[in-house]
Design an enzyme around this catalytic site. Structure first.
Site, short mmCIF file in Angstrom:
data_model
loop_
_atom_site.label_atom_id
_atom_site.label_comp_id
_atom_site.label_asym_id
_atom_site.label_seq_id
_atom_site.Cartn_x
_atom_site.Cartn_y
_atom_site.Cartn_z
CE LYS A 212 40.70 40.80 5.78
NZ LYS A 212 40.20 40.62 7.06
CG HIS A 215 39.86 42.91 1.93
ND1 HIS A 215 38.97 42.51 2.91
CD2 HIS A 215 39.67 42.06 0.88
CE1 HIS A 215 38.29 41.47 2.46
NE2 HIS A 215 38.69 41.18 1.24
C1 6PG Z 1 37.38 38.68 5.67
C2 6PG Z 1 36.45 39.47 6.51
C3 6PG Z 1 36.60 39.14 7.96
C4 6PG Z 1 35.43 39.66 8.79
C5 6PG Z 1 35.69 41.06 9.30
C6 6PG Z 1 34.58 42.03 9.21
O1 6PG Z 1 38.07 39.31 4.90
O2 6PG Z 1 37.40 37.45 5.79
O3 6PG Z 1 36.68 40.83 6.34
O4 6PG Z 1 37.84 39.59 8.35
O5 6PG Z 1 34.25 39.49 8.17
O6 6PG Z 1 36.09 40.89 10.60
O7 6PG Z 1 33.76 41.91 10.28
P1 6PG Z 1 32.73 43.00 10.77
O8 6PG Z 1 31.72 43.17 9.69
O9 6PG Z 1 32.15 42.36 11.98
O10 6PG Z 1 33.47 44.24 11.10
#
Ligand code: 6PG
Length: 510
Positions: A212, A215
């Site tokens: 993740k 990801h």
């Molecule tokens: C997801 C996103 C989610 C969130 C992250 C990124 O896969 O649903 O990645 O986890 O958007 O936290 O957030 P930032 O851009 O604030 O780092």
């Protein structure tokens, strides 16, 4: 005394945006949910939404709001299954300790669904052994994904996965098994019972959170690449936000089809309710971040696995936050003025940019997949890349049509060392690289920063270079630090050193 009811299937702790929507998704799919949040208002809001959506549900199902952790664990039959949706870091341990005090037992399973740092997950599995099974499942897809079908990346104890799997397979996003296209649901109560589920057991403790994390690194790169395309079209081609939104909408019909291109088009076409100007022009150009992209970049540096496009995306957000310094330097440092383009030239740039964006996207996904492969080797995880690409086809933020091509590349060769080696990608990159260079040159010559598009191109050129100037670098290292070098005409691994400062060493004459 809280009322004791018939046993529930699963407990959910933390009813913020993600927890509440995951719980409602479970209910849609016929699982009885006992829910708890420190904030009683959130429990009431969850129950009220549960009641409002009652008529649309296909299953007869129960949801129970709990008054305490003790109340919650009383509702669950053993081994109890409890999902945590609390902020990453200390709150996860806080709830775990409170659950131990409330009487959780060794065979019970706690699933952390937050964006936890993968090394914390590894530690937690060890720390709580014997007290309960600490299992983790990263979640992607934001609020809508959690509600109607997220991408779920579970890892940890395999026996725990057997217990979690039926729920995860039911609530995750689905794709058509033949075409790989998402089978979307968008309203309460609606469920999809066919297709491939966007969840798969990723591996041992920490593997799901690592995947993740990568990801999210790719997500940072993908987002920044789209922003750079917007910048080139706006500053270099003089196009309005609405016009660019239309270009993105068109791109979304082709090989760039993805959730992030789709929502970027929507953002660009949105009018500001106050000024009626494009809203994007009223949004301050300072980007936030919660840290997952940074973790990916750090991990890539630690493993010696280059992920420059992801690292540049993190830096681009950091530079964006230094607004006052940028404002001062904007009048102090020279750049290049852009010139007006003919309609024909503008269209040419748009076409070249579409190719550039696609190539840079391949490069950033390639960086992410190579990084996962290196981490898996180090950690002893057996990551199935075709499966990972498959579950990313729907539900998650980086979902994109071209993940079907990545899936196929890894299905053909599970141990593919690099995505660039896949014939399909090698062919596309070779055909499109000239456009990629033209679009990048246009940006450079017009003084438009393109850290991700440019770094992805440098990454491409580095990997297709049989020779790199690292020979000189080794000479420099040996010169000042006696760090030794290998020779091209001697066996690999044999080290050589020259006394560079010695008066007697031979110098070539011109
Ligand atoms: C997801 C996103 C989610 C969130 C992250 C990124 O896969 O649903 O990645 O986890 O958007 O936290 O957030 P930032 O851009 O604030 O780092």
């Amino acid at each position: 005394m809280p009322e004791k009811t018939q046993q529930m299937d699963i407990g959910v702790i933390g009813l913020g945006v993600m927890g509440k929507n995951l719980a409602l998704n479970m209910v849609d799919n016929g699982f009885n949910v006992a829910a708890y949040d420190l904030d009683a208002l959130k429990v009431r809001q969850f129950l009220s939404q549960f009641d409002t959506e009652a008529d649309s549900r296909k299953h007869s199902v129960r949801a129970l709001g709990c008054e305490s952790l003790n109340h919650l664990i009383e509702q669950l039959s053993s081994p109890k299954l409890i999902v945590l949706s609390v902020p990453a870091g200390a709150p996860v341990d806080g709830v775990c300790h409170a659950l131990i005090e409330a009487g959780i037992e060794s065979e019970d399973i706690i699933v952390d669904t937050g964006n936890s740092l993968w090394t914390d997950t590894v530690e937690r599995e060890k720390r709580y052994k014997g007290q309960f099974t600490f299992f983790s499942s990263a979640v992607s897809g934001g609020e809508t994904g959690a509600r109607f079908g997220p991408c779920l990346m579970p890892s940890g104890d395999e026996k725990a996965w057997q217990r979690v799997a039926p729920i995860w397979q039911a609530i995750s996003a689905k794709v058509d098994s033949e075409t790989g296209l998402p089978l979307e649901r968008t309203s309460a109560g609606e469920i999809v019972e066919t297709g491939d589920s966007c969840t798969t057991y990723i591996g041992g403790a920490g593997a799901g959170h690592y995947v993740k994390m990568v990801h999210n690194g790719i997500e940072y790169a993908d987002m920044q690449l789209i922003c750079e395309a917007y910048h080139i079209l706006s500053k270099g081609c003089g196009m309005s936000a609405t016009e660019i939104g239309k270009v993105f909408e068109k791109w979304n019909q082709g090989r760039l089809n993805s959730y992030l291109v789709e929502i970027s088009a929507d953002v660009l076409k949105q009018a500001d309710p106050e000024t009626q100007r494009p809203l994007v022009e009223m949004i301050l150009d300072k980007a936030g971040q919660k840290g997952t992209g940074l973790w990916t970049a750090v991990s890539s540096l630690q493993l010696g696995c280059p992920a420059p496009t992801i690292a540049e995306a993190v830096s681009a957000r950091a530079i964006s936050t230094q607004k006052s310094l940028r404002v001062s330097l904007s009048t102090k440092l020279a750049g290049q003025d852009t010139t007006e383009l003919s309609l024909e030239s503008k269209q040419q740039i748009i076409n070249q940019l579409e190719s550039a964006l696609y190539c840079a996207k391949i490069a950033s996904y390639a960086q992410g997949f190579q990084l996962m492969a290196m981490a898996a080797k180090e950690q002893g995880w057996r990551l199935e890349f075709a499966e990972i690409a498959k579950i990313w086809r729907a539900g998650c933020i980086i979902r994109a049509s071209f993940l079907q091509s990545i899936t196929e590349a890894y299905q053909q060769q599970g141990d593919l060392a690099h995505l660039f080696l896949a014939d399909s990608f090698a062919k596309q990159l070779s055909e499109l690289q000239t456009d990629w260079r033209q679009a990048t040159s246009f940006a450079v010559l017009n003084g438009i920063p393109t850290p991700c598009i440019s770094s992805a191109l440098a990454y491409y050129d580095s990997f297709r270079s049989e020779t790199l100037p690292a020979n000189l670098l080794q000479g420099q290292r040996d010169y000042f630090g006696a760090h030794t070098y290998e020779r091209i005409d001697k066996e690999a691994g044999k080290k050589f050193h020259l006394e560079w400062s010695s008066q007697s060493r031979e110098q070539l004459e011109l």
